[in-house]
Design an enzyme around this catalytic site. Structure first.
Site, PDB file in Angstrom:
ATOM      1  N   ARG A 127       0.830  -1.211   0.000  1.00  0.00           N
ATOM      2  CA  ARG A 127       0.000   0.000   0.000  1.00  0.00           C
ATOM      3  C   ARG A 127       0.865   1.261   0.000  1.00  0.00           C
ATOM      4  NH1 ARG A 127      -4.195   0.763   4.780  1.00  0.00           N
ATOM      5  NH2 ARG A 127      -2.283   1.103   5.930  1.00  0.00           N
ATOM      6  N   ARG A 144       3.844  -0.274  14.762  1.00  0.00           N
ATOM      7  CA  ARG A 144       2.377  -0.390  14.854  1.00  0.00           C
ATOM      8  C   ARG A 144       1.984  -1.793  15.315  1.00  0.00           C
ATOM      9  NH1 ARG A 144       1.234   1.361   8.955  1.00  0.00           N
ATOM     10  NH2 ARG A 144      -0.936   0.788   9.338  1.00  0.00           N
TER      11      ARG A 144
END
Ligand code: AP5
Length: 198
Positions: A127, A144
């Site tokens: 992405r 994350r």
């Protein structure tokens, strides 16, 4: 009041993709705190200025800011017919703030989208080239994932302990296949099923 569902899962699991499809099928708003925060950053609001560096590092924006943003959004008229939460609550403190604000019925069921770490990293790096999100680089993706394990994954035990069912859905496979599994997961709920989009 319609469906009040929460999509839970690590970064890149497909929560946003599936929540958008299901929200359309059910006719309820899709509330993504990540999208709301990215909009605030783009618009340069006070919230956006506070959030920008934190998001770029892969950390969580402070609970008080996010809870206030979500409470404001849930007070809008379209949320009175239900909602799909995506990316919120992100820790037990946010879950407790939501339950305090809206009562025990704030969430009927949690859909936990499961994908292994190798696939998550590969999706998010893919992405990065496509969307240019500042947090889709390898170092921030790892951060994350750590934040998910430490802060968010405890919700998988928290919700059943408060009487809310967590249903795990395999997030590997084509987007429509995953959606079909979610439709099946919802089959136990007492409301009409959405149809799988063509
Ligand atoms: P947020 O936007 O919530 O990011 P995230 O949880 O890391 O989620 P992603 O959007 O990366 O993944 P997703 O599971 O939604 O997958 P998606 O459908 O996009 O949060 C960003 C930041 O904002 C946080 O780090 C934090 O700083 C802040 N924040 C947000 N909420 C907060 C809160 N409550 N409290 C504090 N801070 C908060 O798909 C990912 C990719 O995979 C896409 O390219 C997609 O096309 C692809 N894909 C999807 N499904 C499939 C499939 N089945 N097969 C192959 N590829 C697929």
């Amino acid at each position: 009041m319609g469906r009040r569902l929460l999509f839970l899962g690590p970064p890149g699991a497909g929560k946003g993709t599936q929540a958008a499809m299901l929200a359309r099928a059910l006719g309820v708003p899709h509330l993504s705190t990540g999208d709301m925060l990215r909009r605030a950053v783009t618009e340069g609001t006070a919230l956006g200025l506070r959030a920008e560096g934190i998001m770029a590092a892969g950390d969580l924006v402070p609970d008080d800011l996010v809870v206030a943003m979500v409470e404001e959004r849930l007070a809008e008229p379209d949320a009175s017919c239900g909602y799909l939460l995506d990316g919120f609550p992100r820790n037990v403190a946010q879950a407790e703030a939501l339950a305090t604000a809206l009562g025990d019925g704030a969430i009927e069921m949690v859909l936990l989208v499961e994908v292994d770490e190798e696939e998550l990293v590969s999706r998010l790096l893919g992405r990065a080239a496509e969307l240019g999100r500042t947090d889709d680089n390898e170092e921030t993706i790892r951060r994350r994932l750590e934040v998910y394990r430490a802060e968010t994954s405890p919700l998988v035990a928290h919700y059943p302990a408060t009487g809310i069912e967590v249903v795990a859905v395999d997030g590997i496979g084509a987007i429509d296949e995953v959606f079909a599994r979610i439709v099946v997961a919802l089959a136990g709920m007492p409301a009409p099923l959405p149809t799988v989009p063509p």
